[in-house]
Design a protein around this motif. Structure first.
Motif, short mmCIF file in Angstrom:
data_model
loop_
_atom_site.label_atom_id
_atom_site.label_comp_id
_atom_site.label_asym_id
_atom_site.label_seq_id
_atom_site.Cartn_x
_atom_site.Cartn_y
_atom_site.Cartn_z
N ALA A 1 0.83 -1.21 0.00
CA ALA A 1 0.00 0.00 0.00
C ALA A 1 0.87 1.26 0.00
O ALA A 1 1.92 1.32 0.64
N ILE A 2 0.40 2.26 -0.70
CA ILE A 2 1.12 3.53 -0.79
C ILE A 2 1.18 4.21 0.58
O ILE A 2 0.23 4.11 1.35
N GLN A 3 2.31 4.83 0.86
CA GLN A 3 2.57 5.56 2.10
C GLN A 3 2.45 4.68 3.34
O GLN A 3 2.09 5.15 4.41
N HIS A 4 2.76 3.40 3.22
CA HIS A 4 2.80 2.49 4.36
C HIS A 4 4.25 2.14 4.66
O HIS A 4 5.14 2.37 3.85
N CYS A 5 4.45 1.54 5.82
CA CYS A 5 5.78 1.08 6.24
C CYS A 5 5.76 -0.44 6.34
O CYS A 5 4.72 -1.04 6.64
N PHE A 6 6.94 -1.06 6.11
CA PHE A 6 7.00 -2.52 6.01
C PHE A 6 8.24 -3.07 6.70
O PHE A 6 9.27 -2.40 6.77
N THR A 7 8.12 -4.31 7.19
CA THR A 7 9.29 -5.07 7.63
C THR A 7 9.43 -6.24 6.67
O THR A 7 8.43 -6.82 6.23
N LEU A 8 10.67 -6.57 6.34
CA LEU A 8 10.96 -7.69 5.46
C LEU A 8 11.51 -8.83 6.30
O LEU A 8 12.42 -8.64 7.09
N HIS A 9 10.94 -10.02 6.13
CA HIS A 9 11.39 -11.22 6.83
C HIS A 9 12.11 -12.10 5.83
O HIS A 9 11.60 -12.35 4.73
N VAL A 10 13.29 -12.59 6.22
CA VAL A 10 14.08 -13.45 5.36
C VAL A 10 14.56 -14.64 6.20
O VAL A 10 15.13 -14.46 7.27
N CYS A 11 14.29 -15.84 5.70
CA CYS A 11 14.72 -17.06 6.40
C CYS A 11 15.50 -17.94 5.44
O CYS A 11 15.19 -17.98 4.24
N GLU A 12 16.48 -18.65 5.98
CA GLU A 12 17.16 -19.65 5.18
C GLU A 12 16.15 -20.73 4.81
O GLU A 12 15.16 -20.93 5.53
N GLY A 13 16.38 -21.42 3.72
CA GLY A 13 15.43 -22.40 3.20
C GLY A 13 14.96 -23.43 4.20
O GLY A 13 13.80 -23.82 4.20
N ASP A 14 15.85 -23.86 5.10
CA ASP A 14 15.46 -24.87 6.10
C ASP A 14 14.79 -24.25 7.32
O ASP A 14 14.38 -24.96 8.24
N GLY A 15 14.70 -22.92 7.37
CA GLY A 15 14.02 -22.24 8.47
C GLY A 15 14.81 -22.14 9.76
O GLY A 15 14.28 -21.69 10.78
#
Length: 149
Positions: free
Chosen positions: A118-132
């Motif tokens: 959404a426009i003018q929103h803030c976000f966090t990005l989550h990144v995990c290795e394939g095995d979690g």
């Protein structure tokens, strides 16, 4: 007909040149007035952040793109093995969470991808290795407020 002196023409031309050389916001400003300082939200706009996940550096930036906020992620795998990562974002301004995306990055290579929120929103990005087994969270990052609309 009244004759205009050469001095009057030169003073007028100099004043016009000075006005044209100033930014529009300054040209009409009263002397001694300054623009108000940016708010805390404006200072963090178009933010980007990076973090390490094992041998990979993961970066995310946010930018307003037409009527959405574009999130660009870049994964740089400086290890000796290909790695698989699962990525998704959360809208910290109250919107929905994205679907999960899987990226495989070869050793010594870079992968770039995009999410749109959404426009003018803030976000966090989550990144995990394939095995979690290992995960990082980057952000929040926020797109800039469009100007001149």
């Amino acid at each position: 007909m009244k004759e205009t002196s050469r001095r009057t023409v030169l003073v007028g031309a100099a004043a016009a040149m000075i006005s044209l050389g100033l930014p529009a916001s300054t040209a009409g400003a009263e002397p001694g007035q300054e623009e108000p300082p940016a708010t805390a939200k404006e200072k963090r706009l178009a933010a980007g952040t990076c973090g390490m996940l094992g041998s990979a550096e993961v970066c995310v930036t946010a930018r307003e793109v037409q009527d959405v906020t574009g999130l660009q992620y870049v994964i740089t795998n400086s290890g000796t093995q290909p790695m698989t990562y699962t990525l998704w974002y959360e809208d910290t301004t109250g919107g929905p969470e994205s679907g999960k995306v899987t990226e495989t990055v070869k050793a010594g290579e870079v992968a770039t991808g995009y999410f749109y929120g959404a426009i003018q929103h803030c976000f966090t990005l989550h990144v995990c290795e394939g095995d979690g087994t290992a995960c990082i969270t980057l952000g929040p990052v926020c797109g800039e407020i469009p100007s001149g609309w």
